[in-house]
Design a protein around this motif. Structure first.
Motif, PDB file in Angstrom:
ATOM      1  N   SER A  11       0.840  -1.191   0.000  1.00 20.29           N
ATOM      2  CA  SER A  11       0.000   0.000   0.000  1.00 20.29           C
ATOM      3  C   SER A  11       0.872   1.236   0.000  1.00 20.29           C
ATOM      4  O   SER A  11       1.889   1.291   0.694  1.00 20.29           O
ATOM      5  CB  SER A  11      -0.901   0.002   1.237  1.00 20.29           C
ATOM      6  OG  SER A  11      -1.784  -1.089   1.218  1.00 20.29           O
ATOM      7  N   GLN A  13       0.669   5.801  -0.818  1.00 21.62           N
ATOM      8  CA  GLN A  13      -0.148   6.961  -1.126  1.00 21.62           C
ATOM      9  C   GLN A  13       0.098   7.408  -2.563  1.00 21.62           C
ATOM     10  O   GLN A  13       1.148   7.129  -3.156  1.00 21.62           O
ATOM     11  CB  GLN A  13       0.168   8.094  -0.161  1.00 21.62           C
ATOM     12  CG  GLN A  13      -0.335   7.841   1.257  1.00 21.62           C
ATOM     13  CD  GLN A  13      -0.262   9.085   2.118  1.00 21.62           C
ATOM     14  OE1 GLN A  13       0.630   9.905   1.975  1.00 21.62           O
ATOM     15  NE2 GLN A  13      -1.232   9.230   3.027  1.00 21.62           N
ATOM     16  N   ALA A  14      -0.876   8.112  -3.086  1.00 17.81           N
ATOM     17  CA  ALA A  14      -0.751   8.638  -4.450  1.00 17.81           C
ATOM     18  C   ALA A  14       0.528   9.474  -4.580  1.00 17.81           C
ATOM     19  O   ALA A  14       0.875  10.235  -3.680  1.00 17.81           O
ATOM     20  CB  ALA A  14      -1.974   9.482  -4.793  1.00 17.81           C
ATOM     21  N   LYS A  87      -1.032   6.318  -8.975  1.00 16.10           N
ATOM     22  CA  LYS A  87      -2.344   6.939  -8.895  1.00 16.10           C
ATOM     23  C   LYS A  87      -3.325   5.939  -8.288  1.00 16.10           C
ATOM     24  O   LYS A  87      -3.122   4.718  -8.396  1.00 16.10           O
ATOM     25  CB  LYS A  87      -2.826   7.323 -10.292  1.00 16.10           C
ATOM     26  CG  LYS A  87      -1.879   8.216 -11.068  1.00 16.10           C
ATOM     27  CD  LYS A  87      -2.398   8.444 -12.481  1.00 16.10           C
ATOM     28  CE  LYS A  87      -1.447   9.316 -13.297  1.00 16.10           C
ATOM     29  NZ  LYS A  87      -1.950   9.525 -14.676  1.00 16.10           N
ATOM     30  N   PRO A  88      -4.406   6.425  -7.693  1.00 19.90           N
ATOM     31  CA  PRO A  88      -5.404   5.493  -7.159  1.00 19.90           C
ATOM     32  C   PRO A  88      -5.910   4.506  -8.211  1.00 19.90           C
ATOM     33  O   PRO A  88      -6.212   3.355  -7.878  1.00 19.90           O
ATOM     34  CB  PRO A  88      -6.513   6.429  -6.669  1.00 19.90           C
ATOM     35  CG  PRO A  88      -5.797   7.680  -6.298  1.00 19.90           C
ATOM     36  CD  PRO A  88      -4.708   7.829  -7.328  1.00 19.90           C
ATOM     37  N   GLU A  89      -5.982   4.914  -9.450  1.00 19.13           N
ATOM     38  CA  GLU A  89      -6.464   4.013 -10.508  1.00 19.13           C
ATOM     39  C   GLU A  89      -5.467   2.910 -10.856  1.00 19.13           C
ATOM     40  O   GLU A  89      -5.783   2.017 -11.650  1.00 19.13           O
ATOM     41  CB  GLU A  89      -6.841   4.788 -11.767  1.00 19.13           C
ATOM     42  CG  GLU A  89      -5.787   5.747 -12.270  1.00 19.13           C
ATOM     43  CD  GLU A  89      -6.033   7.176 -11.806  1.00 19.13           C
ATOM     44  OE1 GLU A  89      -6.346   7.372 -10.598  1.00 19.13           O
ATOM     45  OE2 GLU A  89      -5.875   8.093 -12.643  1.00 19.13           O
ATOM     46  N   THR A  91      -4.502   0.930  -8.562  1.00 19.07           N
ATOM     47  CA  THR A  91      -4.843  -0.104  -7.592  1.00 19.07           C
ATOM     48  C   THR A  91      -5.379  -1.336  -8.302  1.00 19.07           C
ATOM     49  O   THR A  91      -6.319  -1.258  -9.099  1.00 19.07           O
ATOM     50  CB  THR A  91      -5.893   0.416  -6.595  1.00 19.07           C
ATOM     51  OG1 THR A  91      -5.317   1.480  -5.829  1.00 19.07           O
ATOM     52  CG2 THR A  91      -6.351  -0.696  -5.664  1.00 19.07           C
ATOM     53  N   THR A 120      -2.118  -1.310  -3.736  1.00 21.32           N
ATOM     54  CA  THR A 120      -3.190  -0.406  -3.349  1.00 21.32           C
ATOM     55  C   THR A 120      -2.632   0.999  -3.225  1.00 21.32           C
ATOM     56  O   THR A 120      -1.666   1.227  -2.488  1.00 21.32           O
ATOM     57  CB  THR A 120      -3.819  -0.838  -2.020  1.00 21.32           C
ATOM     58  OG1 THR A 120      -4.304  -2.184  -2.138  1.00 21.32           O
ATOM     59  CG2 THR A 120      -4.966   0.081  -1.650  1.00 21.32           C
ATOM     60  N   VAL A 121      -3.239   1.923  -3.955  1.00 19.30           N
ATOM     61  CA  VAL A 121      -2.803   3.317  -3.942  1.00 19.30           C
ATOM     62  C   VAL A 121      -3.937   4.163  -3.380  1.00 19.30           C
ATOM     63  O   VAL A 121      -5.036   4.190  -3.944  1.00 19.30           O
ATOM     64  CB  VAL A 121      -2.412   3.804  -5.345  1.00 19.30           C
ATOM     65  CG1 VAL A 121      -1.862   5.229  -5.279  1.00 19.30           C
ATOM     66  CG2 VAL A 121      -1.391   2.862  -5.974  1.00 19.30           C
ATOM     67  N   SER A 122      -3.677   4.848  -2.292  1.00 19.73           N
ATOM     68  CA  SER A 122      -4.697   5.670  -1.652  1.00 19.73           C
ATOM     69  C   SER A 122      -4.498   7.137  -2.016  1.00 19.73           C
ATOM     70  O   SER A 122      -3.381   7.600  -2.231  1.00 19.73           O
ATOM     71  CB  SER A 122      -4.655   5.484  -0.144  1.00 19.73           C
ATOM     72  OG  SER A 122      -3.376   5.824   0.359  1.00 19.73           O
ATOM     73  N   SER A 123      -5.621   7.839  -2.063  1.00 17.52           N
ATOM     74  CA  SER A 123      -5.568   9.263  -2.448  1.00 17.52           C
ATOM     75  C   SER A 123      -5.339  10.152  -1.243  1.00 17.52           C
ATOM     76  O   SER A 123      -5.391   9.724  -0.109  1.00 17.52           O
ATOM     77  CB  SER A 123      -6.868   9.650  -3.146  1.00 17.52           C
ATOM     78  OG  SER A 123      -7.963   9.392  -2.297  1.00 17.52           O
TER      79      SER A 123
END
Length: 123
Positions: A11, A13-14, A87-89, A91, A120-123
Motif C-alpha cells: 500500500s 499513497q498517491a 495513482k489510485p487508478e 490499484t 493499493t494506492v490511496s488518495s
C-alpha cells in the motif's frame, strides 16, 4: 517445472513508488515476453508492460508510459516493474506472466502465471 513468483506489492499513497519483482524459472526460451498484467475488481485484466529477456525490448501500455519501467537482472532470472507517480487508478492485483508469444498485452498468449501481488494506492 516452471515457476513464476511475484513479490513487492503493498500500500502506498498517491504519488509514491513501488517495485514489483518477478522470478521465472524452469523454462529456457529467453526470446518470448515476460509481462505484467493487472486486474482491478470488476474490470478486465489489462496488460501493463512487458520485456523480452533475451534482447531487452520493452513495451508499455499508454496508461503507464513515463511512470512505470520494466527492467531485468539476468543473473537472477528476475524482471522488475518499477512504478512511480502512482495513482489510485493503479490499484489492482498485479500478475507476472511468462513465455508469451505474439501480442504482449494478450493474456491468452502466455503459458505461465504467478499468483499475483496486490498494489493499493490511496488518495
Amino acid at each position: 517445472q516452471v515457476q513464476v513468483v511475484e513479490s513487492g506489492g503493498g500500500s502506498v499513497q498517491a504519488g509514491g513508488s513501488l517495485r514489483l519483482s518477478c522470478t521465472a524459472s524452469g523454462y529456457t526460451n529467453r526470446y518470448t515476453w515476460v509481462a505484467w498484467f493487472r486486474q482491478a475488481p470488476g474490470k478486465e485484466r489489462e496488460g501493463v508492460g512487458a520485456i523480452v529477456p533475451g534482447n531487452g525490448v520493452t513495451r508499455y501500455a499508454d496508461s503507464v508510459k513515463g511512470r512505470f519501467t520494466i527492467s531485468q537482472d539476468n543473473a537472477k532470472n528476475t524482471v522488475y516493474l518499477q512504478m512511480d507517480s502512482l495513482k489510485p487508478e493503479d490499484t489492482a492485483m498485479y500478475y507476472c506472466a511468462a513465455d508469451g508469444r505474439g501480442s504482449y498485452s494478450d493474456s491468452n498468449r502466455f503459458r505461465y502465471w504467478g499468483q499475483g501481488t496486490q498494489v493499493t494506492v490511496s488518495s
